[in-house]
Design a protein around this motif. Structure first.
Motif, PDB file in Angstrom:
ATOM      1  N   GLY A 177       0.798  -1.230   0.000  1.00  0.00           N
ATOM      2  CA  GLY A 177       0.000   0.000   0.000  1.00  0.00           C
ATOM      3  C   GLY A 177       0.827   1.275   0.000  1.00  0.00           C
ATOM      4  O   GLY A 177       2.065   1.258  -0.041  1.00  0.00           O
ATOM      5  N   ALA A 178       0.095   2.373   0.064  1.00  0.00           N
ATOM      6  CA  ALA A 178       0.706   3.690  -0.124  1.00  0.00           C
ATOM      7  C   ALA A 178       1.714   4.053   0.970  1.00  0.00           C
ATOM      8  O   ALA A 178       2.617   4.856   0.744  1.00  0.00           O
ATOM      9  N   HIS A 198      -1.844   5.005  -3.964  1.00  0.00           N
ATOM     10  CA  HIS A 198      -1.378   3.631  -4.160  1.00  0.00           C
ATOM     11  C   HIS A 198      -0.261   3.585  -5.201  1.00  0.00           C
ATOM     12  O   HIS A 198      -0.383   4.201  -6.263  1.00  0.00           O
ATOM     13  N   THR A 208      -8.501   1.106  -1.814  1.00  0.00           N
ATOM     14  CA  THR A 208      -7.147   1.690  -1.824  1.00  0.00           C
ATOM     15  C   THR A 208      -6.703   1.996  -0.390  1.00  0.00           C
ATOM     16  O   THR A 208      -5.554   1.723  -0.007  1.00  0.00           O
ATOM     17  N   SER A 211      -5.871  -1.140   1.244  1.00  0.00           N
ATOM     18  CA  SER A 211      -4.556  -1.669   0.857  1.00  0.00           C
ATOM     19  C   SER A 211      -3.480  -1.070   1.750  1.00  0.00           C
ATOM     20  O   SER A 211      -2.543  -1.760   2.161  1.00  0.00           O
TER      21      SER A 211
END
Ligand SMILES: NC(=O)c1ccc[n+]([C@@H]2O[C@H](COP(=O)([O-])OP(=O)(O)OC[C@H]3O[C@@H](n4cnc5c(N)ncnc54)[C@H](OP(=O)(O)O)[C@@H]3O)[C@@H](O)[C@H]2O)c1
Length: 402
Positions: A177-178, A198, A208, A211
């Motif tokens: 993930g981000a 992301h 998102t 994630s």
């Protein structure tokens, strides 16, 4: 001509499904039966007109008059509300895409299976909350569930022609993930915008964020257990930042089958659409010499408490999946609206599971969909209370530090 319905057509998966249908000839090649959306009725009407659907259904009855207006003269019928969405699944269709986000996708999927349809399942929440019931429903009615999540499609493909008893382990890959490279202590202050950045996949907003927190991977671990019938200790998660291996299956002879491809959901949507054949898909081809290196690392459970919670849910089973998913959805809503911090989400889910422990029904499997929906409501209420309490505390701390 194949007949097709899409639930959640206005979302990320829905739009990519429409893209593939259009490229394959659209209304000339498919008979489009039911299309459902949530609030975006303008887009729903546009797609329904273009694909000459039989009926377009939106989530909120308050939007029905506007939807009808948008569709006037098109020959597309319209309806609204959760009941109408469920009834749309009763309309005969050969292939049904389940791509509503969240627990709202549960009932239409069940209804489609009851009619023996082939269900392309993107709505992972269905398996997390009601996996044993969903799989039994498919068996009972001779229906087929084809996974659309890229990881599960990859596993499904790696298992083609293999005996599930020869499987030693399933290795789910995760991008991380981000926020994967952020210092652990900075995560609590991460904003929605930061969590939405992301690195690889373009997806809907909710998945998102999930994630970044790895709640998405936690759901997928449970989904793997329910769909493939393996035990929790056969499921591993590995961070693979490039997102080029979509998942792997390890067999008892030590061999590992990995599925690779560009991070593009049209791979797995197209695979489910064309199954059991393979047709050309408009996805980028990998240039392995240019990629050169693939990297892997073990996930840090302090950074991703959701993965630990998924193990607890699998050990508990019963209605724990329904409670987990509902609490996660509520926590995500509160994060999106700015009331709580990023790391509060896992705290809210954990506290909800603890609070509902006596209600979760031992290790018995859920017996009926109503039990799952009942737990979903209960967990939403409880998680809401817990989240509001946390939000108050956060607000007090912020006010004091000013
Ligand atoms: N996106 C991905 O790459 C991806 C990958 C793997 C799995 N999935 C799974 O696929 C599902 C869909 O994800 P997504 O990213 O496509 O989500 P999304 O972009 O948020 O779209 C969700 C769809 O569901 C509709 N919807 C929302 N709430 C609804 C409700 N209460 N009743 C009826 N319809 C409702 C939305 O309508 P409006 O937009 O009109 O409001 C939209 O059509 C999720 O279960 C997700 O976990 C997604």
């Amino acid at each position: 001509m194949r007949s097709i319905s899409i639930f959640g057509v206005t979302g990320s998966i829905g739009e990519q499904t429409v893209d593939l249908l259009r490229r394959a000839g659209g209304a000339r090649a498919f008979r489009v039966v039911a299309l459902t959306g949530g609030r975006n009725i303008a887009r729903l009407a546009e797609i329904a007109r273009d694909l000459q659907a039989e009926i377009a259904v939106c989530a909120d009855p308050a939007d029905l008059a506007s939807l009808r207006n948008l569709l006037s003269g098109s020959g597309v019928a319209s309806a609204a509300g959760p009941q109408a969405i469920a009834e749309a699944a009763d309309r005969p269709a050969d292939w049904v895409m389940s791509a509503i986000v969240g627990a709202a996708g549960l009932v239409p999927g069940f209804r489609a299976l009851r009619h023996g349809r082939t269900l392309a399942l993107a709505n992972k929440e269905s398996l997390v909350t009601a996996g044993p019931l969903l799989m039994a429903e498919a068996d009972r009615h001779g229906a087929r569930i084809l996974p659309v999540d890229s990881e599960h499609s990859a596993i499904f493909q790696a298992l083609a022609g293999e005996d599930i008893t020869a499987v030693e382990r399933i290795i789910l890959t995760a991008s991380g993930g981000a926020l994967r490279d952020w210092p652990l202590e900075a995560l609590a202050a991460a904003t929605v915008k930061e969590a939405l950045a992301h690195p690889n996949w373009a997806m809907g907003q909710r998945i998102t964020i999930d994630s970044a927190s790895m709640f998405n991977k936690a759901l997928e671990v449970i989904e793997t257990r329910e769909y493939f019938g393996v035990t929790p200790d056969q499921i591993e998660v590995i961070i693979h930042p490039e997102s080029l291996i979509h998942s792997m299956v390890g067999f008892r002879d030590g061999a590992i089958m990995a599925h690779m491809g560009a991070p593009d959901m049209r791979h797995s949507i197209g695979y489910a659409l064309n199954w059991p054949e393979r047709q050309e898909l408009p996805v980028a081809r990998l240039d392995l010499a240019q990629i050169a290196t693939l990297t892997f690392r073990a996930p840090d459970l302090a950074r991703y408490p959701a993965l630990r919670l998924a193990r607890e849910v699998m050990a508990r089973r019963g209605l724990a999946g329904a409670a987990f998913n509902a609490a996660k959805e509520v926590a995500l809503d509160h994060f999106l609206s700015g009331g709580i911090g990023f790391m509060d989400m896992s705290g809210i889910v954990e506290d909800t599971l603890t609070a509902l422990d006596p209600e979760m029904g031992g290790s018995n499997l859920p017996e009926a969909l109503e039990d799952v929906l009942g737990m979903d409501h209960l967990a939403r209420d409880r998680a809401g209370e817990i989240a509001r309490r946390r939000a108050r505390i956060t607000a007090q701390i912020t006010a004091r530090s000013r």
